[in-house]
Every structure is written in C-alpha cells, then in structure tokens.
Design an enzyme around this catalytic site. Structure first.
Site, PDB file in Angstrom:
ATOM      1  N   LYS A 112       0.801  -1.174   0.015  1.00 22.30           N
ATOM      2  CA  LYS A 112      -0.043  -0.171  -0.105  1.00 22.30           C
ATOM      3  C   LYS A 112       0.620   1.416   0.083  1.00 22.30           C
ATOM      4  O   LYS A 112       0.619   2.216  -0.623  1.00 22.30           O
ATOM      5  CB  LYS A 112      -0.956  -0.059   1.255  1.00 22.30           C
ATOM      6  CG  LYS A 112      -2.205  -0.934   1.325  1.00 22.30           C
ATOM      7  CD  LYS A 112      -3.164   0.149   0.343  1.00 22.30           C
ATOM      8  CE  LYS A 112      -4.371  -0.832  -0.082  1.00 22.30           C
ATOM      9  NZ  LYS A 112      -5.423  -0.056  -0.793  1.00 22.30           N
ATOM     10  N   LYS A 192      -5.160 -10.856  -9.776  1.00 21.74           N
ATOM     11  CA  LYS A 192      -6.403 -11.167  -9.358  1.00 21.74           C
ATOM     12  C   LYS A 192      -7.586 -10.513  -9.791  1.00 21.74           C
ATOM     13  O   LYS A 192      -7.513  -9.119 -10.192  1.00 21.74           O
ATOM     14  CB  LYS A 192      -6.310 -10.736  -7.775  1.00 21.74           C
ATOM     15  CG  LYS A 192      -7.429 -11.068  -6.845  1.00 21.74           C
ATOM     16  CD  LYS A 192      -7.016 -10.762  -5.551  1.00 21.74           C
ATOM     17  CE  LYS A 192      -8.193 -10.500  -4.589  1.00 21.74           C
ATOM     18  NZ  LYS A 192      -7.963 -10.356  -3.240  1.00 21.74           N
ATOM     19  N   LYS A 195     -12.085  -5.022  -9.483  1.00 18.62           N
ATOM     20  CA  LYS A 195     -12.872  -3.952 -10.182  1.00 18.62           C
ATOM     21  C   LYS A 195     -11.839  -2.960 -10.546  1.00 18.62           C
ATOM     22  O   LYS A 195     -11.683  -2.393 -11.892  1.00 18.62           O
ATOM     23  CB  LYS A 195     -13.836  -3.465  -9.136  1.00 18.62           C
ATOM     24  CG  LYS A 195     -14.369  -2.105  -9.601  1.00 18.62           C
ATOM     25  CD  LYS A 195     -15.864  -1.728  -8.600  1.00 18.62           C
ATOM     26  CE  LYS A 195     -16.836  -2.643  -9.016  1.00 18.62           C
ATOM     27  NZ  LYS A 195     -17.881  -2.384  -8.480  1.00 18.62           N
TER      28      LYS A 195
END
Ligand code: TRP
Length: 324
Positions: A112, A192, A195
C-alpha cells in the site's frame, strides 16, 4: 453452541465473479453450520480515501449482491462496520498492545505504501489492528478469507495472544479458513480479478454484457489460428471453466487440445454457463433493487444485533485493562 464466523469485505460496490467464487459463495455455505457475522468494512475503505462520495452507493450495491447470492439476515448478522462504533474503541485499546514493528513488517502495508506514497497515513499502519478488532469484538473463531489476508490473520492471532497473556484469557485466537477458490484471476489472466484493474465480470451484468466481457479475455497466446492445438493448462478461461463448469471441464480440455473447438467457442460455452449459474441471483437482485428500504432495514437490524455482542466484549476488555 455453533462456532462463530466473522468476515469482512471492503465496500467495492457491485460484486464480480471473483468475489462470488472466492468469498460470497463460501459465506453462504457457512451459514447453517456456524453462527455467522458478515461486515462491510467502510472504515477500512477510508485508508485509501478514494471516492468517499460513493461509499453509500457502494454499500447498497454490495448488499444487493450479497442478499441476492443467498446471504440470509434471518441466519446471519449482516452489518456495516461504522454502525457499530465499539470497534473503533477496541481498535484504540488493542493498539496499545501491538508493537509497531509487527505492523511495519506486514506485506500489505509495504504494498500500500508503494501504491500510495503520497498518502501513507496512520490508519494504513493500523489497518490490521482494526481488522483484529473486527474479529475479536465478536470473539470469532473462524475467519473465511482469501490467501492475500493470511498475514493479517496471523497478526490478529498474535495480538489476541498478547492481549490474553497480558490481561487474562479473553479472545479465542481466530483461525483462517481458506475458501475453496482462494485466488480467481481476472480476464487478463495475470492479476487477481478486481474492479480496480478492470479485469472483472460483474454479477449484475446482463447475459449479453457478460458474453461481451468474456470475449475480451486473454487465452492461450500460442494459439494464433483456430486450427492450432490449444494448451488448456496455461489458459485462464479454462481455469474459469473449472470453477463454473466443472462437469464439462475434461471434455473441453480435450476438444481444445485437439483444436476441435476454438477460443471463441470455448468462451461462448463459459459465458452461457456463467449466465445460467447467475440467472437466479440476477432475478432476486432485480426484485431487491426495487426495495431500497428493505436493504436499509436489514443493515439497521444487523447493527443492532452486532452491538449487543460488541458492548459486552468491550466492557470486559475495559475492565481487564483497568479502565472500569
Ligand atoms: N482486510 C480485508 C480485505 O481487504 C477486509 C477485512 C476487514 C476483514 N476486517 C476483516 C476480513 C475481518 C476478515 C475479517 O479483504
């Protein structure tokens, strides 16, 4: 007494096939054997601060898919994380027993931090502590998650253990329950299904839109002409056939290898099967979509039931930590 399951998912709006195969189906199946609590983690979503204006809509759309897929508010507690504010108190209290070093080592934190270098906020470091609070607030023993969440679960166990050592036995150490399909790749066959990456197939698409999406998928790159023999073992469409169409998998593999079917044929078969599988879900979703108040009521009721358990745990924790 049934063992308790807790799982959380970020409010990503309309759910896709990866969410369905990787998580939702499993949530549904656990409902009879366990005492299940499923949570839409809106506070976690704030760690990346993208489109908070869309949060309410995303929660609503996600609940439509959850309910349409068979999550049953009569059997399980379905709620939104921030509707049970006790979790934020428990998060603060657990942060006192969590060494910073543990958090800085978590691989998802490092990822992140790389993804959003302009916004490495304090909440991002505490993400797994909040996740631990989610789970232990309900003293859940079993946590269905995908592979990517295993480091978080390990940390949750360590925090629970440390709390128990310091203040007396309070929390079960939650164990991860890997879903049967822990990693569903997207239409690009590389990452993976997500969206954000735009490689997904939304559950709520129409049959025709579904077919169009499937047609964009990457298959065996070595198969350039219809007459070339295929290599199903390296093809993601073949892998998806395995999840959606397991009974025909062997015959499809055979027909691909012998060039009896081409990739377009194979994709047509997959799209038809996806559409047939999702038809009942889509019908239920369309009905639910006409009843927005029902969704609001389900979430309100879920939060009320969750708060009863949460308040009890929080008061026990405060007592043990000497706050009351
Ligand atoms: N971190 C999880 C994810 O990104 C979501 C989550 C939050 C969660 N709290 C949880 C999952 C508690 C399981 C249990 O998918």
């Amino acid at each position: 007494m049934k063992r308790r399951v807790f799982s959380g998912a970020r409010p990503t709006g309309r759910q896709h096939l990866g969410n369905y195969l990787g998580a939702i189906q499993n949530y549904v199946n656990l409902q009879d054997e366990y005492d299940c609590i499923y949570c839409i983690v809106d506070i976690h979503a704030l760690t990346s601060l993208e489109d908070t204006g869309g949060l309410q809509k995303n929660i609503h759309e996600m609940m439509l898919d959850w309910l349409a897929a068979g999550l049953d508010p009569q059997k399980s507690i379905l709620f939104v994380q921030s509707h049970v504010p006790e979790v934020m108190q428990l998060h603060t209290l657990l942060s006192m027993v969590t060494p910073l070093g543990w958090l800085l080592r978590v691989p998802t934190f490092k990822e992140k931090a790389k993804l959003q270098p302009q916004n490495i906020n304090y909440g991002l470091v505490g993400y797994p502590v909040l996740m631990t609070a989610d789970i232990v607030l309900y003293k859940a023993e079993v946590v269905p998650v995908g592979e990517d969440q295993l480091p978080h679960l390990e940390l949750a166990r360590e925090i629970a253990r440390r709390f128990n050592n310091l203040f007396g036995n309070t929390f079960p150490e939650p164990e991860a329950k890997l879903t049967s399909f822990p990693l569903i790749l997207g239409l690009d066959g590389k990452e993976k299904m997500s969206k954000q990456l735009g490689n997904d197939i939304e559950l709520a698409l129409s049959p025709q839109e579904t077919t169009e999406r499937v047609m964009t998928a990457v298959t065996d790159p070595a198969r350039r002409y219809r007459t070339d023999p295929g290599h199903p073992e390296i093809c993601n469409i073949y892998r998806l056939q395995g999840y959606i169409n397991p009974l025909e998998l062997d015959s499809i593999g055979e027909r691909c290898r012998s060039a009896d079917i081409g990739c377009v044929d194979c994709k047509m078969l997959l799209a038809q099967k996806i559409n047939a599988t999702l038809e009942p879900l889509r019908e239920r979703r369309a009905v639910l979509a006409t009843k927005p108040q029902y969704i609001t009521d389900v979430l309100l009721d879920g939060a009320q039931r969750a708060r009863v358990i949460a308040a009890e745990t929080l008061s026990e924790v405060k007592q043990k930590m000497g706050l009351i």
